[in-house]
Design a protein around this motif. Structure first.
Motif, short mmCIF file in Angstrom:
data_model
loop_
_atom_site.label_atom_id
_atom_site.label_comp_id
_atom_site.label_asym_id
_atom_site.label_seq_id
_atom_site.Cartn_x
_atom_site.Cartn_y
_atom_site.Cartn_z
N LEU B 127 -10.83 15.21 22.22
CA LEU B 127 -9.55 15.92 22.10
C LEU B 127 -9.79 17.32 21.53
N ASP B 128 -10.75 17.43 20.61
CA ASP B 128 -11.10 18.75 20.09
C ASP B 128 -11.68 19.62 21.19
N LEU B 129 -12.56 19.03 21.98
CA LEU B 129 -13.24 19.76 23.06
C LEU B 129 -12.24 20.40 24.01
N VAL B 130 -11.18 19.64 24.36
CA VAL B 130 -10.21 20.18 25.31
C VAL B 130 -9.02 20.84 24.59
N GLY B 131 -9.10 20.93 23.26
CA GLY B 131 -8.09 21.66 22.50
C GLY B 131 -6.74 20.97 22.41
N LEU B 132 -6.75 19.64 22.34
CA LEU B 132 -5.47 18.92 22.29
C LEU B 132 -5.38 18.00 21.07
N ALA B 133 -6.11 18.35 20.01
CA ALA B 133 -6.14 17.46 18.85
C ALA B 133 -4.74 17.22 18.27
N GLU B 134 -3.88 18.26 18.27
CA GLU B 134 -2.54 18.06 17.66
C GLU B 134 -1.60 17.26 18.56
N LYS B 135 -1.98 17.13 19.83
CA LYS B 135 -1.09 16.44 20.77
C LYS B 135 -1.45 14.97 20.92
N ALA B 186 -16.32 25.12 33.52
CA ALA B 186 -17.59 25.84 33.49
C ALA B 186 -18.27 25.66 32.13
N ASP B 187 -17.45 25.67 31.08
CA ASP B 187 -17.95 25.51 29.73
C ASP B 187 -18.59 24.13 29.55
N ILE B 188 -17.89 23.10 30.06
CA ILE B 188 -18.40 21.73 29.96
C ILE B 188 -19.71 21.61 30.74
N ASN B 189 -19.73 22.25 31.91
CA ASN B 189 -20.93 22.23 32.75
C ASN B 189 -22.12 22.81 31.98
N ARG B 190 -21.89 23.91 31.28
CA ARG B 190 -22.96 24.56 30.54
C ARG B 190 -23.36 23.73 29.32
N THR B 195 -23.05 17.62 36.02
CA THR B 195 -22.94 18.01 37.43
C THR B 195 -21.48 17.89 37.84
N ILE B 196 -20.93 18.95 38.43
CA ILE B 196 -19.52 18.92 38.83
C ILE B 196 -19.41 19.10 40.34
#
Lengths: 222, 350
Positions: B127-135, B186-190, B195-196
């Protein structure tokens, strides 16, 4: 206006009706819910397609549903006697009510589950879910609001059906209305029965709506 | 990482119709850590192709290998296991409306039988990674499209997959949100080396994040290669129709009218010069102009960036005799620039 005896009869009738509807509704759900799930997942192109099974169960369900209830009550008297030990009285009336409720609920549940977005099934499959997991974790929770509405509809129908089981001495409000209101020419009893039934249906419907709204997370305000 | 060999998929006839061949002669190799884009119009078979990778769509014949496992040979239980290492995100997100953000992301872990306490420690960083911790305790109906797709991405990453399949993941989003989601991918890929494989009908998506691209039409792959090469030298007309709007290799209509396909007296040749890579930044044109004493009238030009490499096109009218123009063409070629004679410009007052 109503004598205390009539009031007592009304209360007893209400309790009998509630008893019949609650028990037949509960047993009907226990049978109808899994049956509805099976009907939904064995259909063409569904999770566990099995057309032979689907058609057989579908035919049995349709047979019961196409028999007018009052005929059903009389037709299955031998079965009622086998299950309840008697064919008259409130307990005996629960048998035909259950036989009518289960297939009704099965169809209601089937429809509710078929309404679940196919994309959710696909997503769960992509996660490696087993068919059983898909039913338990995806289909049932997602169909819950529709199932709650359907069960409410079933309960209201059962209240209506329960008025007919007076024909086999089933008791309840309907029986009271026929015997006192109609056969003994007591229109005020008939009126009282109708009013109590109206209030009962309203309460059941509102409670059902409230529950369905509570479990429905689809229309939350952003 | 993913190898599709001689893949065919035919859907059986419906009623009195004819069978539909959805995929034909598909050969595709996708390397580890690549972002591979598959582009095509609707009905081109790209969605079917994507679904053969996790076998949601079973190919009629052919081989699907993911991480050296032949997917078509797996039993139902083995396939379910293999799918844990292939995440998938969808155009319409496919989140469970009855579950909160947290519980949606937890679903794949629940399905895999992970204990509750471990699920909690696994879901929170996602949730932190995708920026949704408060949701975390919100329901999907309370989220915007972009937020829903972030939940979809977190859910797809929960089982720590090696491959992420993206089925038109940004097609239901507005342009700004699309860019944000693409940057997240792209960030996750790096960061994760994931592999996407993504399918899209929007060339901008390919241009934005893909390393390689395959173009599909009529169930076949008509062209594939590194994104830069495909954009710089599209060979198939369909590819060109995808690439042209973003690359703008064309020339303005007002000038197009002045072009004659054959040489005419008083008409000057019009050249399209294509710069790629580091050549795009070196001053070749002015050098040639000086060296050959040839005036070049610039009609149209554009410089763009694909996958971080500059890419430019320049349409020029060469004001000179045929020998100096020929010399210019050969000089440009020596400098490894693409040159193409588009036609001959009839003078405007003709």
């Amino acid at each position: 206006m109503l004598s205390p005896q009539i009031i007592d009869l009304l209360i007893k009738g209400l309790i009998d009706t509630l008893h019949m509807v609650a028990v037949s509704g509960a047993i009907g759900t226990l049978i109808g819910l899994p049956l509805g799930v099976l009907l939904a997942v064995t259909g063409r192109g569904e999770l566990l397609q099995n057309l032979v099974f689907n058609r057989i169960i579908g035919a049995v369900v349709n047979m019961t549903r196409s028999t007018p209830f009052i005929i059903l009550v009389v037709a299955i008297i031998p079965f009622t006697r086998l299950v309840a030990g008697t064919s008259i009285g409130t307990s005996a009336a629960i048998v035909p009510l259950t036989v009518a409720a289960a297939p009704f609920i099965a169809r209601v549940v089937e429809n509710a589950i078929r309404e679940v977005d196919r994309g959710l099934i696909e997503a769960a499959q992509a996660m490696g879910a087993t068919p059983f997991q898909i039913v338990r974790k995806v289909l049932l929770p997602e169909a819950l609001p529709a199932i709650a509405m359907g069960l409410t509809l079933s309960a209201v129908s059962l209240i209506g059906y329960s008025a007919m089981v007076g024909a086999v001495g089933g008791g309840g409000l309907g029986d009271l209305g026929i015997r006192y209101g109609y056969q003994r020419f007591l229109p005020e009893v008939m009126l009282a029965v109708v009013v109590v039934l109206i209030v009962l249906v309203q309460v059941v419907q509102s409670t059902g709506d409230w529950i369905a709204r509570r479990v429905n997370k689809r229309n939350l305000k952003v | 990482m993913i190898t599709l060999t001689n893949l065919q998929k035919t859907f059986p006839a419906r009623g009195s119709g004819v069978p539909v061949q959805a995929l034909a002669d598909i050969d595709l190799t996708i390397g580890r850590g690549e972002i591979f884009g598959i582009i095509g119009r609707s009905g081109a078979g790209k969605s079917t192709l994507l679904r053969t990778i996790n076998l949601l769509e079973k190919p009629t014949t052919g081989s699907v290998r993911v991480d050296d496992v032949e997917m078509t040979a797996l039993s139902a239980a083995e396939l379910r296991q293999a799918r844990h290492s292939i995440g998938m995100i969808f155009q319409h997100f496919n989140l469970l409306s009855s579950r909160t953000v947290f519980d949606n992301v937890a679903l794949p872990l629940e399905l895999a039988g992970m204990p509750k306490a471990e699920i909690k420690t696994a879901v929170e960083p996602l949730l932190d990674l995708v920026g949704l911790a408060e949701k975390r305790d919100r329901y999907p109906a309370e989220l915007s499209g972009g937020q829903k797709q972030r939940v979809g991405i977190a859910r797809a990453l929960a089982s720590k997959p090696k491959v992420l399949l993206s089925d038109e993941a940004t097609s239901a989003l507005d342009p700004e949100t699309t860019t944000q989601i693409l940057h997240l991918l792209a960030d996750i890929n790096r960061r994760l080396g994931l592999t996407i494989v993504l399918i899209t009908h929007e060339i901008a998506v390919i241009k934005e994040i893909c390393h390689k691209v395959a173009v599909m039409e009529g169930g076949r792959i008509i062209e594939q290669g590194p994104v830069f090469d495909i954009f710089a030298h599209p060979s198939h007309p369909t590819t060109r129709s995808f690439v042209d709007p973003v690359i703008n290799r064309g020339i303005p209509d007002s000038l197009k009218d002045r072009l004659s396909p054959t040489p005419q007296p008083g008409a000057n040749p019009v050249l399209r010069i294509t710069f790629t890579g580091e050549k795009a930044t070196s001053p070749v044109i002015s050098a040639i102009s000086r060296k050959l004493n040839l005036d070049l009238n610039i009609w149209h030009g554009q410089i763009d960036e694909i996958q971080g490499a500059p890419f430019g096109t320049l349409v020029v009218e060469a004001l000179g005799d045929s020998t100096s123009v020929e010399a210019a063409v050969s000089l440009l070629k020596v400098n490894h620039l693409g040159v193409e004679v588009l036609g001959h410009a009839v003078p405007a007052n003709h």
